[in-house]
Design an enzyme around this catalytic site. Sequence first.
Site, PDB file in Angstrom:
ATOM      1  N   GLU A   1       9.334-100.811  -3.090  1.00 36.33           N
ATOM      2  CA  GLU A   1       9.106-101.451  -4.385  1.00 36.33           C
ATOM      3  C   GLU A   1       7.770-102.156  -4.186  1.00 36.33           C
ATOM      4  O   GLU A   1       7.328-101.377  -5.433  1.00 36.33           O
ATOM      5  CB  GLU A   1      10.088-101.330  -5.242  1.00 36.33           C
TER       6      GLU A   1
ATOM      7  N   ALA B   1      13.545 -93.685  -7.039  1.00 38.40           N
ATOM      8  CA  ALA B   1      12.752 -93.284  -8.047  1.00 38.40           C
ATOM      9  C   ALA B   1      11.739 -92.450  -7.768  1.00 38.40           C
ATOM     10  O   ALA B   1      10.994 -91.954  -7.309  1.00 38.40           O
ATOM     11  CB  ALA B   1      12.781 -94.344  -9.063  1.00 38.40           C
TER      12      ALA B   1
END
Length: 257
Positions: A131, A65
Amino acid sequence: MTFETLIVEIRGAVALVTLNRPQALNALNSVVMRELSEAFKTFDTDPAVRAVVLTGSEKAFAAGADIKEMQHVEFAEAYSSDFLAGWAELPNFRKPLIAAVSGFALGGGCELAMMCDFIIASKTARFGQPEITLGIIPGMGGTQRLVRAIGKAKAMDLCLTGRMMDAEEAERSGLVARVVEPGKLIDEALAAAERIAGLSGPSVLMAKEAVNRAFELTLAEGLRFERRLFQALFATEDQKEGMAAFVEKRPPAFKNR
Ligand code: CO8
């Protein structure tokens, strides 16, 4: 179809979709999400498109992302807008979808590849859920689809350490269906998509639907669902044609009905 972040090429019955944000290693921002959703809605209703290949660049399928877009998001806004929920539409795409992965498939990039029906990877591919190194966790399937794909031990290893795994490890672990030489990735993915596109449409859609139900149902319910679809296919002309062609030792001419 013209997009800001995607290149869409129609090759016969196959749509080749290339993520195109080279300046950000194909980081998945809200424009990519909106454009992919738009493209897939069009493919779903276009009978001429019978399979799709999703790819990125040689260096990156997608590096996750878009961190620059997410950096200042606050909880209240993320929760109220159901941040990232738009990505959940993609697995509802009914036609066959192959991910052709070269280079980095990290975070949301790995999750996007896992939303596809199967992954063909170049030897240069690297998968990971980094992440944790940003102070967050995967948000679109990294803790769920990855566990189902490669099991708890490897999924925990990737999600907790944020390390990357190469194509060979990814294939060994069951994340990747095939690994190919770097220069052959798109040809191999297109050939697989063309092969599927040449088969009987109803049986292809049902095969995809049945395999995906395996993730949701108990074994008994899944087997019953599979059997009902199997029985339903005997109502198609293509079943008669496929079996007649086998018996007559000739290639079948499917009509997708
Ligand atoms: N977001 C925004 N920009 C990025 C991203 C990203 N994820 N990844 C790379 N870029 C940009 C860099 O900022 C850089 O831009 P600039 O030149 O303007 O600084 C450009 O792409 C090239 O990157 P690098 O210079 O870093 O290239 P390297 O070859 O040195 O390194 C790496 C490549 C290792 C891939 C490195 O770029 C990297 O670590 N990227 C971030 C990977 C990451 O942490 N991904 C997870 C993001 S969080 C996430 O995905 C949450 C998922 C939520 C669900 C999403 C649903 C789909």
